[in-house]
Design a protein around this motif. Structure first.
Motif, short mmCIF file in Angstrom:
data_model
loop_
_atom_site.label_atom_id
_atom_site.label_comp_id
_atom_site.label_asym_id
_atom_site.label_seq_id
_atom_site.Cartn_x
_atom_site.Cartn_y
_atom_site.Cartn_z
N TYR A 1 0.83 -1.21 0.00
CA TYR A 1 0.00 0.00 0.00
C TYR A 1 0.87 1.26 0.00
O TYR A 1 0.59 2.22 -0.73
N ILE A 2 1.92 1.25 0.81
CA ILE A 2 2.78 2.43 0.92
C ILE A 2 3.46 2.75 -0.40
O ILE A 2 3.69 3.92 -0.74
N LEU A 3 3.76 1.71 -1.18
CA LEU A 3 4.39 1.94 -2.49
C LEU A 3 3.50 2.75 -3.42
O LEU A 3 4.00 3.42 -4.33
N ILE A 4 2.19 2.71 -3.20
CA ILE A 4 1.29 3.51 -4.04
C ILE A 4 1.64 4.98 -3.92
O ILE A 4 1.67 5.73 -4.91
N GLY A 5 1.94 5.43 -2.69
CA GLY A 5 2.31 6.82 -2.49
C GLY A 5 3.64 7.16 -3.11
O GLY A 5 3.84 8.27 -3.62
N ILE A 6 4.61 6.22 -3.09
CA ILE A 6 5.92 6.46 -3.71
C ILE A 6 5.79 6.54 -5.22
O ILE A 6 6.37 7.41 -5.87
N ILE A 7 4.99 5.63 -5.79
CA ILE A 7 4.82 5.61 -7.24
C ILE A 7 4.13 6.87 -7.74
O ILE A 7 4.49 7.43 -8.78
N ASP A 8 3.16 7.33 -6.99
CA ASP A 8 2.39 8.51 -7.40
C ASP A 8 2.87 9.77 -6.69
O ASP A 8 2.09 10.68 -6.43
N TRP B 1 -7.03 7.49 -2.64
CA TRP B 1 -7.57 8.62 -3.39
C TRP B 1 -6.47 9.32 -4.19
O TRP B 1 -6.67 9.67 -5.36
N CYS B 2 -5.31 9.50 -3.57
CA CYS B 2 -4.19 10.13 -4.29
C CYS B 2 -3.72 9.25 -5.44
O CYS B 2 -3.38 9.75 -6.52
N GLY B 3 -3.70 7.93 -5.21
CA GLY B 3 -3.33 7.02 -6.29
C GLY B 3 -4.32 7.04 -7.43
O GLY B 3 -3.94 7.00 -8.61
N TRP B 4 -5.61 7.13 -7.11
CA TRP B 4 -6.64 7.18 -8.14
C TRP B 4 -6.54 8.49 -8.93
O TRP B 4 -6.67 8.50 -10.15
N GLN B 5 -6.29 9.59 -8.23
CA GLN B 5 -6.14 10.89 -8.90
C GLN B 5 -4.93 10.89 -9.83
O GLN B 5 -4.94 11.58 -10.87
N ALA B 6 -3.89 10.12 -9.49
CA ALA B 6 -2.69 10.06 -10.33
C ALA B 6 -2.82 9.07 -11.48
O ALA B 6 -1.90 8.96 -12.30
N GLY B 7 -3.94 8.35 -11.53
CA GLY B 7 -4.17 7.43 -12.65
C GLY B 7 -3.76 6.00 -12.40
O GLY B 7 -3.78 5.19 -13.34
N SER B 8 -3.41 5.64 -11.17
CA SER B 8 -3.02 4.25 -10.87
C SER B 8 -4.27 3.44 -10.53
O SER B 8 -4.44 2.94 -9.41
#
Length: 504
Positions: free
Chosen positions: A327-334, A415-422
């Protein structure tokens, strides 16, 4: 005079680290002049140095970014907040070690030295601005982790886990250095992070096959520290393999070392991964995003599905932590915007309290019963409602049940990941979160049910008396983490605002 002024100017940038170094010297001096039976001073010195370092970092929050020591050390809000998280991990874990050291009858000085030195290595890793400093700081953290994992050297399982940890850690460090050497060569002999980027532009090597070799090698090295699949093999063994022999029971009681390693390595490695990928590999943005997405998906899926089948609380938390880092990687990727990194930092803060709080409950239960088998938690609510409530709050927060802190952290992260297109990554993360709720609720259901005949016999005589200072210290950490896991989500807006200021 000019050199002295320069030294004082540079030394000011590492003042929080200097406090820990001074604390290490005080521990050694106290060990020489004091009675080993009087352990209160060792805990006082360690906790005081950690709290003072946090206070200094908070006081210096918002200062202008600074590069010191000839470019080897960088200070900004981004690495300051990760240092605060690392110091918070150590501050919460030290109270858990009091009873552990008493049971093992081992020297407290060495234990505290390892804890503070590992913390110091993690702090230097967050601010390291060149390849040499990065590697030295990482090995400082890693070597202390190996020593802590094998602290109970008379325990056969501890020795086995330490050997696996050491061999795999040495291999991953070698692969990481191999990747760093490629960056050094491709950039024309540069070691500073920004100079490496400039060197890659000058040599026109930023799109060469060598960049792929460096990217994959560095990802493998960092993936080991983060416990990403398929570099996670050490995690369940180290989590379950270590233990202090409880004097009253034959089985191994849980150890606070596991709680310490489960959070500090992830915080420090996340800071390193964010800076290296974002600064050096911004030429290969799509490539490293793709690699980390695969690792995140594998970690979330494998971690949560294997956690379903575990019978040991520590081993279940090991696979749960593998899913959590996915889950934390989602924030790093985006993390191309403030929101991406802010979501990662916010969830990391919540994860520290949720995970250490869970371990505090497990340690307290293990010290009273001598077991960490999940089935032995049956009926805990009738014997110790307070411990059962604390464990329930931490587990529900890990699962992301509203209105606890873990729910708000995951919502903001997704939500941040969805906004970034992931979209795929967030969808899988949400699905795996639902699956994780099952094995958390399974434990909570056991807490409320009656004991059965298959339970370990000595657990039938469970005692809740806890008059000693050592057990009270564990309960303090447990209470703090439980309350934070329950209500910290209410303060989401100021936490996010502070986290967004860390964008570098």
């Amino acid at each position: 005079m000019k050199e002295l002024n320069l030294l004082l100017f540079n030394g000011n940038s590492i003042f929080p680290e200097f406090i820990l170094i001074f604390g290490l010297f005080l521990l050694l001096m106290t060990d020489l002049i004091s009675d080993q039976k009087d352990t209160a001073w060792f805990y006082f010195i360690s906790l005081t140095s950690l709290v003072l370092s946090i206070a200094i970092l908070l006081f210096r929050w918002g200062e202008e970014p600074m590069i010191s020591f000839l470019g080897n050390f960088q200070t900004n809000n981004f690495n300051k907040i990760f240092k605060i998280l690392i110091l918070l991990c150590s501050t919460l874990c030290i109270p858990l070690s009091v009873e552990y050291i008493q049971c093992t009858e081992m020297a407290i000085t060495e234990f505290m030295l390892f804890i503070l030195t590992a913390t110091l290595g993690g702090m230097f890793l967050c601010s390291a601005n060149d390849l040499v400093t990065i590697f030295v700081a990482l090995e400082c953290l890693s070597l202390c982790s190996y020593l802590l994992s094998g602290y109970t050297k008379k325990d056969v399982r501890s020795n086995e886990a330490t050997m696996k940890y050491l061999l795999m850690g040495g291999a991953s460090s070698s692969i990481l250095v191999y990747g760093l050497s490629w960056l050094y060569g491709l950039s024309g002999g540069e070691i500073e992070l920004q100079e490496i980027v400039n060197g890659l532009i000058n040599t026109q090597m930023y799109n060469s096959p060598g960049i792929w070799i460096a990217l994959i090698s560095i990802t493998v090295g960092i993936g080991f520290k983060l416990s990403l699949v398929p570099f996670h093999q050490w995690t369940p063994d180290v989590y379950e393999g270590k233990g202090a022999r409880h004097p009253l029971f034959d089985s191994n009681s849980p150890t606070p070392v596991v709680a310490f390693l489960s959070v500090i390595s992830k915080v420090a490695a996340s800071a390193l991964a964010t800076r290296i990928f974002d600064i050096i590999f911004y030429f290969s943005l799509n490539e490293w995003h793709f690699v980390l997405e695969i690792l995140a998906i594998l970690s979330m899926v494998l971690g949560n599905f294997i956690a379903l089948t575990q019978t040991s609380m520590k081993r279940m938390l090991a696979y749960s932590s593998i899913g959590q880092i996915g889950y934390i990687l989602i924030g790093i990727i985006d993390g191309d915007s403030n929101n991406g990194y802010a979501s990662m930092i916010t969830y990391m803060l919540f994860y520290i309290f949720m995970n250490i709080g869970t371990f505090a409950c497990i340690i307290l239960f293990g010290l009273r019963t001598g077991t960490d088998n999940i089935r032995d938690y049956a009926g805990l609510y009738t014997k110790d409602p307070f411990l059962a409530l604390s464990l329930t709050l931490c587990l529900l927060s890990l699962g992301g049940i509203p209105p606890l802190a873990g729910f708000f952290g995951k919502i903001y992260l997704f939500w941040c990941g969805w906004q970034a297109g992931s979209y795929l990554l967030v969808s899988i993360g949400a699905l795996m979160s639902v699956i994780s709720i099952y094995y958390y609720l399974k434990i909570i259901k056991l807490l409320m049910t009656e004991r059965n005949r298959e339970i370990t016999p000595h657990v039938q005589n469970y005692r809740i008396s806890s008059s000693s200072i050592s057990k009270n210290s564990i309960e303090v950490s447990m209470i703090v983490c439980s309350i934070a896991s329950a209500i910290l989500g209410i303060a989401m807006n100021p936490i996010i605002a502070i986290a967004q200021e860390t964008f570098f």
